[in-house]
Design a protein around this motif. Structure first.
Motif, PDB file in Angstrom:
ATOM      1  N   PRO A   1      -2.969  -4.928  -8.883  1.00 56.55           N
ATOM      2  CA  PRO A   1      -2.929  -4.402 -10.258  1.00 56.55           C
ATOM      3  C   PRO A   1      -3.830  -5.180 -11.222  1.00 56.55           C
ATOM      4  N   ASN A   2      -3.949  -6.488 -11.019  1.00 55.66           N
ATOM      5  CA  ASN A   2      -4.814  -7.289 -11.878  1.00 55.66           C
ATOM      6  C   ASN A   2      -6.291  -6.990 -11.658  1.00 55.66           C
ATOM      7  N   SER A   3      -6.615  -6.346 -10.527  1.00 57.50           N
ATOM      8  CA  SER A   3      -8.002  -5.985 -10.207  1.00 57.50           C
ATOM      9  C   SER A   3      -8.276  -4.506 -10.461  1.00 57.50           C
ATOM     10  N   GLY A   4      -7.352  -3.832 -11.148  1.00 59.18           N
ATOM     11  CA  GLY A   4      -7.587  -2.440 -11.511  1.00 59.18           C
ATOM     12  C   GLY A   4      -7.101  -1.412 -10.511  1.00 59.18           C
ATOM     13  N   TRP A   5      -6.386  -1.828  -9.469  1.00 57.44           N
ATOM     14  CA  TRP A   5      -5.836  -0.887  -8.497  1.00 57.44           C
ATOM     15  C   TRP A   5      -4.544  -0.317  -9.056  1.00 57.44           C
ATOM     16  N   GLN A   6      -4.312   0.962  -8.815  1.00 61.32           N
ATOM     17  CA  GLN A   6      -3.099   1.628  -9.273  1.00 61.32           C
ATOM     18  C   GLN A   6      -2.198   1.949  -8.088  1.00 61.32           C
ATOM     19  N   MET A   7      -0.912   1.797  -8.292  1.00 62.46           N
ATOM     20  CA  MET A   7       0.032   2.095  -7.218  1.00 62.46           C
ATOM     21  C   MET A   7       0.057   3.601  -6.958  1.00 62.46           C
ATOM     22  N   ALA A   8      -0.035   3.968  -5.681  1.00 62.99           N
ATOM     23  CA  ALA A   8      -0.023   5.377  -5.292  1.00 62.99           C
ATOM     24  C   ALA A   8       1.333   5.791  -4.726  1.00 62.99           C
ATOM     25  N   GLY A   9       2.071   4.851  -4.167  1.00 60.66           N
ATOM     26  CA  GLY A   9       3.364   5.185  -3.597  1.00 60.66           C
ATOM     27  C   GLY A   9       3.746   4.235  -2.482  1.00 60.66           C
ATOM     28  N   THR A  10       4.922   4.466  -1.934  1.00 65.24           N
ATOM     29  CA  THR A  10       5.479   3.608  -0.896  1.00 65.24           C
ATOM     30  C   THR A  10       5.889   4.449   0.304  1.00 65.24           C
ATOM     31  N   VAL A  11       5.650   3.927   1.481  1.00 69.15           N
ATOM     32  CA  VAL A  11       6.127   4.561   2.705  1.00 69.15           C
ATOM     33  C   VAL A  11       7.178   3.642   3.299  1.00 69.15           C
ATOM     34  N   GLU A  12       8.402   4.126   3.348  1.00 69.62           N
ATOM     35  CA  GLU A  12       9.500   3.343   3.915  1.00 69.62           C
ATOM     36  C   GLU A  12       9.343   3.258   5.429  1.00 69.62           C
ATOM     37  N   MET A  13       9.836   2.167   6.012  1.00 73.54           N
ATOM     38  CA  MET A  13       9.883   1.981   7.473  1.00 73.54           C
ATOM     39  C   MET A  13       8.488   2.029   8.109  1.00 73.54           C
ATOM     40  N   ALA A  14       7.456   1.645   7.383  1.00 77.98           N
ATOM     41  CA  ALA A  14       6.079   1.808   7.849  1.00 77.98           C
ATOM     42  C   ALA A  14       5.605   0.703   8.785  1.00 77.98           C
ATOM     43  N   ASN A  15       6.278  -0.426   8.817  1.00 80.30           N
ATOM     44  CA  ASN A  15       5.821  -1.568   9.601  1.00 80.30           C
ATOM     45  C   ASN A  15       6.765  -1.846  10.767  1.00 80.30           C
ATOM     46  N   GLU A  16       6.275  -2.637  11.703  1.00 79.80           N
ATOM     47  CA  GLU A  16       7.068  -2.955  12.898  1.00 79.80           C
ATOM     48  C   GLU A  16       8.435  -3.521  12.561  1.00 79.80           C
ATOM     49  N   ASP A  17       8.533  -4.253  11.463  1.00 76.54           N
ATOM     50  CA  ASP A  17       9.824  -4.827  11.071  1.00 76.54           C
ATOM     51  C   ASP A  17      10.611  -3.879  10.159  1.00 76.54           C
TER      52      ASP A  17
END
Length: 134
Positions: A105-121
């Motif tokens: 966010p400090n570099s100008g990126w905007q949050m687009a959304g979240t994907v739950e359960m997306a990683n191996e953990d």
């Protein structure tokens, strides 16, 4: 100095990233840049063209912990964005990656959304986008 990555950069990168050898595809496709300081790689950024719903996707950004907080990550982002040809670029990070969650966010990126359960953990992955100017 930011420049295209070469196979010779693996030795430097392996000192701070144990997964460095997995970047061979990005190097072969000219989809990776390194930040060089004192004649060695101290960070890198890699991407997949059209890797996220037809948009360019920055897959990896890693800076040697000894070289952090000097603006290297921001310079790598800027250099990669200058090379990419899509209007909108995406990246993502795990929910527990506090450094990236502050940097983006400090570099100008905007949050687009979240994907739950997306990683191996089973942790969520948070996606961000940035509009290219020009």
């Amino acid at each position: 100095m930011i420049r295209p990555a070469t196979k010779e950069d693996w030795l430097d990168i392996a000192r701070f990233d144990p997964d460095a050898k997995q970047r061979s595809e990005e190097i072969a496709l000219d989809c990776m840049l390194v930040a060089q300081a004192n004649d060695r790689a101290v960070g890198y950024i890699a991407w997949k063209p059209r890797g996220f719903v037809e948009f360019d996707y920055i897959t990896y950004l890693f800076v040697d912990p000894a070289a952090r907080r000097c603006g290297i990550a921001s310079r790598l982002f800027d250099a990669a964005l200058a090379k990419l040809d899509r209007r909108r670029v995406f990246t993502s990070t795990q929910m527990d990656n506090e450094i990236m969650l502050a940097l983006l966010p400090n570099s100008g990126w905007q949050m687009a959304g979240t994907v739950e359960m997306a990683n191996e953990d089973d942790s969520p992955e948070i996606f961000f986008f940035k509009e290219r100017v020009g």
